[in-house]
Scaffold this active site. Structure first.
Site, PDB file in Angstrom:
ATOM      1  N   ILE A  85      93.306  14.544  77.732  1.00 31.22           N
ATOM      2  CA  ILE A  85      94.716  14.590  78.175  1.00 31.22           C
ATOM      3  C   ILE A  85      95.307  13.054  78.549  1.00 31.22           C
ATOM      4  O   ILE A  85      94.662  12.530  79.389  1.00 31.22           O
ATOM      5  CB  ILE A  85      95.122  15.368  79.180  1.00 31.22           C
ATOM      6  CG1 ILE A  85      94.572  16.926  79.090  1.00 31.22           C
ATOM      7  CG2 ILE A  85      96.485  15.591  79.448  1.00 31.22           C
ATOM      8  CD1 ILE A  85      94.739  17.507  77.488  1.00 31.22           C
ATOM      9  N   GLU A 131      96.013  13.627  67.931  1.00 30.11           N
ATOM     10  CA  GLU A 131      97.385  14.447  67.285  1.00 30.11           C
ATOM     11  C   GLU A 131      96.816  14.929  65.971  1.00 30.11           C
ATOM     12  O   GLU A 131      97.506  15.125  64.948  1.00 30.11           O
ATOM     13  CB  GLU A 131      98.556  13.697  67.434  1.00 30.11           C
ATOM     14  CG  GLU A 131      99.126  13.353  68.906  1.00 30.11           C
ATOM     15  CD  GLU A 131     100.481  13.012  68.882  1.00 30.11           C
ATOM     16  OE1 GLU A 131     101.244  13.778  67.973  1.00 30.11           O
ATOM     17  OE2 GLU A 131     101.039  12.457  69.839  1.00 30.11           O
TER      18      GLU A 131
END
Length: 387
Positions: free
Chosen positions: A163, A370
């Site tokens: 994260i 991503e």
């Protein structure tokens, strides 16, 4: 000739060029000077954040009605590109603020948007995105983080990994399973606050690059949140996550373009000053061919990225394809361009006294996060075969 001057097709509007100049000025003065130190220490570059916030470049995409600058997708991409040209770690401030808030913009209630987008626009908080888990990376639908309804609350338990800006961000978009029998259709999205009881963070990951942007695990231990913090309807979370990535892959493409531009700029300057065999290295044809290839790949990446940004702003039907293509092509090109920049500097390129080795390390992650570039190729192929 006068008629030719008014031909604006494939030319950036003046306001977008003005944004580039403004960001470049801020970055040259107040972001670039901290880039090497952020990489060296692994510390979040607070001075760079303060500079971006003061100029309204920390979360430029947030609409005006929530106190934001209201930048369109192309303007936001240009901001990220220019920040990345100076410091890849700092470019994750506007990029991840967009990633974390995009689910709210796409599916959040008006009340949720007003409550959480306003402090981000003001620069009082950052927003992170919690999709990946230790056992759910490319296969995000196999996540195990659970959210169980308890009256007018939800109780979340699980671990999120990789994260970006975890621990620094105040707010987190968290994806969790609300119906284990429904696989991807049983996933919902929530806003979790750093201050919520039961939220904690792992140690910062020791990474190859983007060291000034902390990456940590996020632990959710019986985190009890009000039901109105769900983003969109129950079971719509996975769809929102994928739709978000269609838009934000464009920002990673922009980051890759910026890193590559920074490396090419530095290498160009170096080879014109460095002399060997009685002349500037830039005068050797082999070096010129390398520079030509670097410039060509970079410009192809930029044009594809800007085209994808336009599609993101309009919400075109083929955004999924273009977002994946831009991210994949630009990040592969950035890895090649930064590697060649190191080569052009020779032994100096391999040392930390010069910025190109940092740029090469920073470029690598753009091929991974991503959605890995292997996943991007799957996404593109599926879109092509649909037709």
């Amino acid at each position: 000739m006068a008629a030719e001057q008014s031909f604006d097709v494939y030319r950036l509007p003046e306001e977008h060029e003005a944004i580039r100049e403004a960001v470049r000025e801020v970055c040259a003065a107040k972001v670039a000077p901290h880039a090497a130190e952020a990489d060296e220490t692994g510390e979040f570059p607070k001075a760079s954040y303060d500079a971006l916030r003061a100029a309204d470049f920390h979360a430029p995409h947030i609409p005006v009605e929530y106190g934001g600058a209201g930048a369109d997708a192309l303007a936001t991409a240009i901001v990220i590109e220019e920040v990345a040209r100076a410091c890849a770690s700092s470019s994750l401030i506007p990029a991840v603020n967009k990633l974390g808030t995009m689910p709210l913009l796409l599916a959040g209630s008006e009340e949720l948007k007003r409550r959480y987008l306003t402090p981000v626009a003001a620069g009082d908080a950052m927003f992170s995105y919690c999709l990946s888990e230790p056992e759910a990376g490319s296969d995000a639908a196999s996540m195990t983080t659970r959210a169980v309804r308890d009256g007018d609350h939800w109780v979340l338990n699980g671990v999120k990994r990789w994260i970006t800006n975890a621990g620094v961000s105040e707010f987190y978009t968290v994806f969790a399973v609300t119906d284990p029998s429904a696989r991807s259709r049983g996933i919902s999205a929530f806003v979790v606050e750093k201050s919520d009881a039961g939220v904690s963070f792992g140690a910062p990951e020791k990474k190859l690059g983007i060291k000034g942007s902390p990456t940590r695990e996020v632990y959710l231990d019986n985190v009890r949140i009000p039901a109105d913090r769900m983003i969109g309807g129950e079971g719509t979370g996975f769809g929102t996550a994928m739709q978000t990535l269609d838009h934000t892959r464009v920002t990673i493409a922009a980051q890759a373009v910026g890193i590559a531009q920074g490396a090419l700029d530095y290498a160009k300057g170096y080879v014109q000053e460095r002399k060997q065999f009685g002349k500037a290295v830039a005068e050797f044809q082999g070096v010129q061919f390398m520079l030509a290839d670097m410039g060509m790949k970079l410009e192809a990446s930029r044009q594809l990225t800007y085209a994808a940004a336009g599609k993101s702003e309009r919400g075109d039907a083929d955004l999924t394809y273009f977002g994946a293509a831009a991210k994949c092509f630009a990040s592969d090109a950035a890895m090649e361009i930064t590697t060649d920049a190191v080569q052009l500097l020779g032994g100096y390129g391999y040392t930390r006294d010069y910025p190109v080795e940092r740029m090469m390390r920073d470029a690598k992650i753009t091929q991974i996060y991503e959605g890995t570039n292997q996943v991007q190729r799957i996404v593109m192929a599926r879109q092509l075969l649909k037709g």
